[in-house]
Design a protein around this motif. Structure first.
Motif, short mmCIF file in Angstrom:
data_model
loop_
_atom_site.label_atom_id
_atom_site.label_comp_id
_atom_site.label_asym_id
_atom_site.label_seq_id
_atom_site.Cartn_x
_atom_site.Cartn_y
_atom_site.Cartn_z
N GLU A 39 0.83 -1.20 0.00
CA GLU A 39 0.00 0.00 0.00
C GLU A 39 0.86 1.25 0.00
OE1 GLU A 39 -3.34 2.20 2.71
OE2 GLU A 39 -3.21 0.03 2.77
N GLU A 40 1.99 1.21 0.64
CA GLU A 40 2.86 2.38 0.74
C GLU A 40 3.91 2.38 -0.37
OE1 GLU A 40 2.35 4.93 2.69
OE2 GLU A 40 0.60 3.89 3.44
N ARG A 41 3.59 1.80 -1.50
CA ARG A 41 4.50 1.78 -2.63
C ARG A 41 4.84 3.21 -3.01
NH1 ARG A 41 2.54 -1.49 -7.71
NH2 ARG A 41 0.66 -0.54 -6.90
N ALA A 42 6.05 3.42 -3.44
CA ALA A 42 6.53 4.77 -3.74
C ALA A 42 5.66 5.43 -4.80
CB ALA A 42 7.97 4.69 -4.23
N LEU A 43 5.44 6.72 -4.59
CA LEU A 43 4.66 7.50 -5.55
C LEU A 43 5.56 7.94 -6.69
CD1 LEU A 43 2.74 9.79 -3.04
CD2 LEU A 43 1.87 7.77 -4.21
N GLY A 44 4.97 8.19 -7.82
CA GLY A 44 5.73 8.72 -8.95
C GLY A 44 5.54 7.89 -10.20
N SER A 45 6.30 8.25 -11.19
CA SER A 45 6.19 7.66 -12.51
C SER A 45 6.62 6.20 -12.50
CB SER A 45 7.05 8.43 -13.50
OG SER A 45 7.03 7.81 -14.75
N ARG A 46 5.89 5.38 -13.25
CA ARG A 46 6.27 3.98 -13.42
C ARG A 46 6.68 3.73 -14.87
NH1 ARG A 46 1.83 3.60 -9.86
NH2 ARG A 46 2.51 2.95 -7.82
N ALA A 47 7.12 4.79 -15.52
CA ALA A 47 7.56 4.67 -16.91
C ALA A 47 8.86 3.87 -16.96
CB ALA A 47 7.79 6.06 -17.51
N PRO A 48 9.12 3.21 -18.08
CA PRO A 48 10.38 2.47 -18.21
C PRO A 48 11.59 3.39 -18.08
CG PRO A 48 8.86 1.93 -20.00
CD PRO A 48 8.26 3.06 -19.24
N GLY A 49 12.70 2.83 -17.70
CA GLY A 49 13.91 3.61 -17.47
C GLY A 49 14.37 4.43 -18.65
N PHE A 50 14.30 3.84 -19.86
CA PHE A 50 14.76 4.58 -21.03
C PHE A 50 13.87 5.79 -21.32
CE2 PHE A 50 11.66 1.74 -22.91
CZ PHE A 50 11.08 2.48 -23.93
N VAL A 51 12.59 5.73 -20.90
CA VAL A 51 11.69 6.87 -21.09
C VAL A 51 12.05 7.96 -20.09
CG1 VAL A 51 9.29 7.63 -20.93
CG2 VAL A 51 9.83 5.47 -22.06
N LYS A 52 12.33 7.57 -18.86
CA LYS A 52 12.68 8.55 -17.82
C LYS A 52 14.02 9.22 -18.11
CE LYS A 52 10.32 6.36 -13.95
NZ LYS A 52 10.52 5.73 -12.63
N ALA A 53 14.89 8.56 -18.86
CA ALA A 53 16.22 9.09 -19.12
C ALA A 53 16.17 10.36 -19.97
CB ALA A 53 17.07 8.03 -19.81
N SER A 54 15.22 10.46 -20.86
CA SER A 54 15.10 11.63 -21.73
C SER A 54 13.92 12.47 -21.28
CB SER A 54 14.90 11.17 -23.18
OG SER A 54 14.53 12.26 -23.98
N ARG A 55 14.18 13.76 -21.00
CA ARG A 55 13.12 14.66 -20.53
C ARG A 55 12.01 14.81 -21.57
NH1 ARG A 55 10.29 16.50 -16.54
NH2 ARG A 55 9.73 18.67 -16.71
N THR A 56 12.40 14.94 -22.84
CA THR A 56 11.41 15.10 -23.91
C THR A 56 10.56 13.84 -24.07
OG1 THR A 56 12.98 16.53 -25.06
CG2 THR A 56 11.12 15.70 -26.34
N LEU A 57 11.22 12.69 -24.03
CA LEU A 57 10.50 11.43 -24.17
C LEU A 57 9.57 11.20 -22.98
CD1 LEU A 57 10.12 8.98 -25.96
CD2 LEU A 57 12.03 7.89 -24.78
N HIS A 58 10.04 11.57 -21.78
CA HIS A 58 9.21 11.40 -20.59
C HIS A 58 7.99 12.32 -20.63
CE1 HIS A 58 8.70 11.30 -15.99
NE2 HIS A 58 8.20 10.20 -16.50
N LEU A 59 8.19 13.55 -21.08
CA LEU A 59 7.06 14.47 -21.20
C LEU A 59 6.06 13.96 -22.24
CD1 LEU A 59 5.89 17.11 -20.17
CD2 LEU A 59 7.13 18.29 -21.98
N SER A 60 6.57 13.45 -23.35
CA SER A 60 5.69 12.87 -24.37
C SER A 60 4.93 11.66 -23.80
CB SER A 60 6.49 12.43 -25.59
OG SER A 60 7.19 13.51 -26.13
#
Length: 163
Positions: A39-60
């Motif tokens: 229940e207390e799993r961390a909040l935030g994005s669960r996007a794949p690592g390669f998506v999080k690596a690029s700001r533009t890709l993460h925003l898309s």
């Protein structure tokens, strides 16, 4: 957008050690700690690592998740007055949003907590007895009203059978 949650990921992971599955806790109930950790799993994005690596890709990615979630939620809202599982679809859209947005994760946690509390309250014998009594009273009132209507006006079919 989720910079705060990325910082909390490390803190949340270090705060509570993950128990082994099926482990019995000190109070004798199995998997209690595991349920709390889930229940207390961390909040935030669960996007794949390669998506999080690029700001533009993460925003898309976030825009895509938002649009898909919005389409599902709007479909659920349309289903509310129509036949179909409207609320289920709305919560499905919220779950899609919760894969990427902290606010949706918090809304789903709050909803899950309230549904669990309501279920526990409904299982209380006094509340169940009260609900059964109210349901029976309501059914008796409906049967009496239908009986009065039929006695006064009779049963009239909306179509012409005799022709």
């Amino acid at each position: 957008m989720n910079a705060e949650s990325d910082a909390r990921d490390g803190v949340a992971g270090a705060a509570a050690p993950s128990p082994a599955a099926g482990e019995v806790t000190g109070d004798g109930s199995p998997d209690v700690i595991e349920d709390v950790v889930k229940e207390e799993r961390a909040l935030g994005s669960r996007a794949p690592g390669f998506v999080k690596a690029s700001r533009t890709l993460h925003l898309s990615w976030q825009v895509g998740v938002f649009v898909v979630g919005l389409a599902v939620v709007v479909t659920g809202i349309i289903m509310l007055p129509l036949p179909g599982p409207g609320w289920l679809v709305i919560f499905g859209g919220m779950a899609i949003w919760a894969t990427e947005f902290v606010w949706a994760q918090l809304v789903l946690r709050w909803t899950r907590r309230k549904v669990t509390e309501a279920a526990q309250k409904a299982l209380d014998p006094k509340v169940r007895r009260r609900n059964i009594i109210l349901t029976v009273i309501g059914l008796v009132i409906v049967v009496v009203l239908v009986g009065i209507y039929v006695w006064k006006f009779g049963i009239v079919m909306p179509w012409k059978i005799h022709e």
